[in-house]
Scaffold this motif. Structure first.
Motif, mmCIF file in Angstrom:
data_model
loop_
_atom_site.group_PDB
_atom_site.id
_atom_site.type_symbol
_atom_site.label_atom_id
_atom_site.label_comp_id
_atom_site.label_asym_id
_atom_site.label_seq_id
_atom_site.Cartn_x
_atom_site.Cartn_y
_atom_site.Cartn_z
ATOM 1 N N ASP A 7 0.815 -1.224 0.000
ATOM 2 C CA ASP A 7 0.000 0.000 0.000
ATOM 3 C C ASP A 7 0.849 1.275 0.000
ATOM 4 O OD1 ASP A 7 0.982 0.000 2.580
ATOM 5 O OD2 ASP A 7 -0.973 -0.161 3.557
ATOM 6 N N GLN A 8 2.180 1.103 0.050
ATOM 7 C CA GLN A 8 3.053 2.276 0.040
ATOM 8 C C GLN A 8 3.831 2.434 -1.268
ATOM 9 O OE1 GLN A 8 5.551 2.601 3.542
ATOM 10 N NE2 GLN A 8 3.880 2.016 4.919
ATOM 11 N N ARG A 10 4.407 3.190 -5.322
ATOM 12 C CA ARG A 10 3.895 4.242 -6.185
ATOM 13 C C ARG A 10 2.844 3.687 -7.141
ATOM 14 N NH1 ARG A 10 9.514 5.419 -7.074
ATOM 15 N NH2 ARG A 10 9.234 5.245 -9.328
ATOM 16 N N SER A 11 2.194 4.562 -7.846
ATOM 17 C CA SER A 11 1.145 4.148 -8.782
ATOM 18 C C SER A 11 1.695 3.852 -10.176
ATOM 19 C CB SER A 11 0.062 5.226 -8.892
ATOM 20 O OG SER A 11 0.636 6.452 -9.349
ATOM 21 N N HIS A 12 2.976 4.234 -10.418
ATOM 22 C CA HIS A 12 3.556 4.019 -11.743
ATOM 23 C C HIS A 12 5.056 3.768 -11.631
ATOM 24 C CE1 HIS A 12 5.317 4.951 -15.685
ATOM 25 N NE2 HIS A 12 4.149 4.614 -16.186
ATOM 26 N N TYR A 13 5.542 2.810 -12.422
ATOM 27 C CA TYR A 13 6.981 2.513 -12.505
ATOM 28 C C TYR A 13 7.351 2.342 -13.971
ATOM 29 C CZ TYR A 13 7.007 1.570 -7.479
ATOM 30 O OH TYR A 13 6.913 1.684 -6.107
ATOM 31 N N GLY A 239 0.285 -2.405 -17.132
ATOM 32 C CA GLY A 239 0.470 -2.496 -15.688
ATOM 33 C C GLY A 239 0.129 -3.878 -15.175
ATOM 34 N N ARG A 245 -5.257 -3.641 -6.361
ATOM 35 C CA ARG A 245 -4.634 -2.416 -6.876
ATOM 36 C C ARG A 245 -4.217 -2.606 -8.326
ATOM 37 N NH1 ARG A 245 0.005 0.722 -3.954
ATOM 38 N NH2 ARG A 245 -0.492 1.984 -5.796
ATOM 39 N N GLU A 246 -4.241 -1.528 -9.082
ATOM 40 C CA GLU A 246 -3.669 -1.520 -10.423
ATOM 41 C C GLU A 246 -2.477 -0.579 -10.411
ATOM 42 O OE1 GLU A 246 -6.403 -0.750 -13.543
ATOM 43 O OE2 GLU A 246 -7.545 -2.609 -13.223
ATOM 44 N N ILE A 247 -1.306 -1.117 -10.769
ATOM 45 C CA ILE A 247 -0.077 -0.330 -10.788
ATOM 46 C C ILE A 247 0.377 -0.229 -12.243
ATOM 47 C CG2 ILE A 247 2.271 -0.104 -9.894
ATOM 48 C CD1 ILE A 247 1.408 -2.016 -7.615
ATOM 49 N N LYS A 248 0.574 0.973 -12.705
ATOM 50 C CA LYS A 248 0.861 1.207 -14.117
ATOM 51 C C LYS A 248 2.352 1.083 -14.416
ATOM 52 C CE LYS A 248 -3.408 1.989 -15.225
ATOM 53 N NZ LYS A 248 -4.130 1.034 -16.095
ATOM 54 N N THR A 249 2.643 0.684 -15.650
ATOM 55 C CA THR A 249 4.020 0.564 -16.105
ATOM 56 C C THR A 249 4.037 0.428 -17.616
ATOM 57 O OG1 THR A 249 6.106 -0.652 -15.853
ATOM 58 C CG2 THR A 249 4.104 -1.963 -15.977
#
Length: 469
Positions: A7-8, A10-13, A239, A245-249
């Motif tokens: 949960d800590q 980032r939202s994008h890598y 992502g 959660r959805e984490i973009k990349t």
């Protein structure tokens, strides 16, 4: 070891690596060194994939730290640094014991040449021609020649020589006599360079050093983070979805196994029919069984060798080696010299090749009985080299293909990824879906610790080029 809570993050890598086997760890390391932001997601509580360890009864047991080629020295120095490279030490006493021969070797090219000539009576010119042939093999050679045909060409009718040359490689990557000779030659040449090596201090030390380096380069590491799916839009990765959660990349590197990547994380509906046709030809490699023995504190065992290839089978057979009641196994002995700690500890790991399907269908009672029988066979074999060992053992644990599947999520608990045809699928994945890459044990020659690390470097270069393109 504390990592970044999910949960800590980032939202994008720039890149997300799914799975922390040695290929995934190395790929993440190289991408971070190239200046990219990287997130590493691992479903298990520990990093390392099959390069792992566990604690029982006051002992630390290494799961796959049995031996690797000298090439690890150069590779680790170049891509992981001096601290890791300096902990690589040679295992000098490799033992073969079976009905056809018993011998001890350093497992170096020089020693094998001596053994083939002096012990097996092979003419020097034949030995030289054989090593020249395997040393010259590369990925682009003719794949129609099998290892069986290669051996028949140089050592016709010599099943004892075939066993000497093949048995360790089958343990190392699950290969058989009927697979392309180049898959044998490439791996054999690596191993026969300068002997067999291990990591002094154990797998936990190695993975700890790797994790420290990743974090020093700014890689965010999350354990207990099982990826539900890799997100794809308009033919490109966007992502991952993980625990709601959805984490973009822009780039996803899957270290989750190439079959898992396509079938579970992405879905076959995202791929073209011709690609799926080729993927349908991919065979998953075999799995493993292991029995772990911990020696009571205050007790010791004599040095009977670092790695024992032992078998009661009359001749080499990859099929016999995978049977549930196989008489073929390796014993990896961990003395305080190779795993220094205080107080000194001795552990032994018996390893056997295995087929997942043989174990998967057993009900709980039959499964428990089969595991007990396996432990009994290993004890009986071990007694031949260490009489009275039962009285010194205070901890026994065992693992089967079901165990490997549970902790790695590999298809059918495979220990070595796929057969040779899987390498092409792995290498062409990004051509099917932009930004989607695979790293890990695949195609036999990219298996084991050295193969996985080197493949991690190759894939990291691919991803770096994609991100900068």
């Amino acid at each position: 070891m504390q990592y970044t809570p999910l949960d800590q993050v980032r939202s994008h890598y720039d890149a997300i690596v799914v799975g922390s086997g040695l290929g995934g760890l190395t790929c993440a390391n190289r991408l971070a060194a190239a200046g990219h932001s990287v997130l590493l997601l691992e479903h298990h509580i520990q990093l390392g994939g099959l390069a792992t360890w566990f604690k029982r009864g006051g002992h630390i047991f290494d799961v796959s730290l049995h031996g690797f080629p000298y090439g690890m020295v150069k590779t680790c120095k170049k891509y992981w640094g001096k601290a890791i490279r300096d902990s690589i030490v040679q295992l000098k006493h490799i033992v073969f014991d079976n009905p056809q021969f018993s011998l001890r070797t350093t497992f170096s090219k020089e020693d094998f040449i001596r053994i083939l000539q002096e012990r097996f009576g092979i003419r020097p010119e034949v030995v030289a021609e054989f090593f020249a042939a395997v040393d010259g093999m590369n990925f682009y050679d003719d794949r129609r020649l099998t290892t069986r045909e290669l051996f028949a060409r140089f050592f016709p009718g010599r099943s004892d020589v075939h066993r000497l040359l093949m048995e360790p490689i089958t343990y190392a990557n699950g290969s058989t006599l009927d697979e392309p000779a180049i898959t044998y030659g490439i791996v054999f040449s690596n191993f026969m360079n300068r002997g067999v090596y291990t990591f002094e201090g154990g797998t936990d030390k190695l993975i700890g050093l790797m994790a420290d380096e990743l974090r020093a380069k700014g890689v965010d590491i999350c354990t207990g983070a099982k990826v539900d799916r890799i997100l794809v839009e308009q033919g490109r990765t966007t992502g991952v979805a993980v625990q709601g959660r959805e984490i973009k990349t822009r780039a996803v590197v899957s270290n989750a196994g190439v079959t898992n990547t396509i079938d579970r994380l992405v879905g076959r509906d995202r791929f073209a029919a011709d690609f799926l046709g080729r993927f349908g030809q991919v065979r998953v490699n075999n799995s493993s069984c292991q029995v772990y023995f911990g020696i009571r504190q205050g007790e010791s065992i004599p040095d009977i060798g670092d790695l024992l290839f032992t078998s009661t089978a009359a001749e080499f057979s990859s099929e016999e080696m995978r049977r549930m009641d196989t008489g073929s196994r390796t014993f990896s002995l961990y003395y305080p010299k190779t795993r220094p700690q205080n107080p000194p500890d001795h552990t032994i790991v018996a390893s056997m090749n295995a087929d997942y399907d043989d174990w998967a269908s057993l009900d709980q009672a039959a499964y428990r009985e089969a595991k007990e029988a396996m432990v009994a066979r290993c004890f009986a074999d071990l007694e031949r080299y260490l009489p009275g060992i039962r009285t010194k053992v205070d901890t026994v644990e065992s693992a089967t293909p079901r165990t490997f599947h549970r902790y790695t999520l590999h298809t059918k608990g495979t220990s070595f990824g796929t057969k040779f045809e899987g390498l092409d699928i792995s290498r062409s994945l990004h051509k099917e879906i932009g930004g989607l890459f695979h790293v890990g044990s695949v195609g036999i020659i990219m298996s084991g610790w050295l193969g996985a690390i080197n493949y991690g470097v190759i894939v990291a270069n691919d991803v770096d080029g994609y991100l900068r393109g």
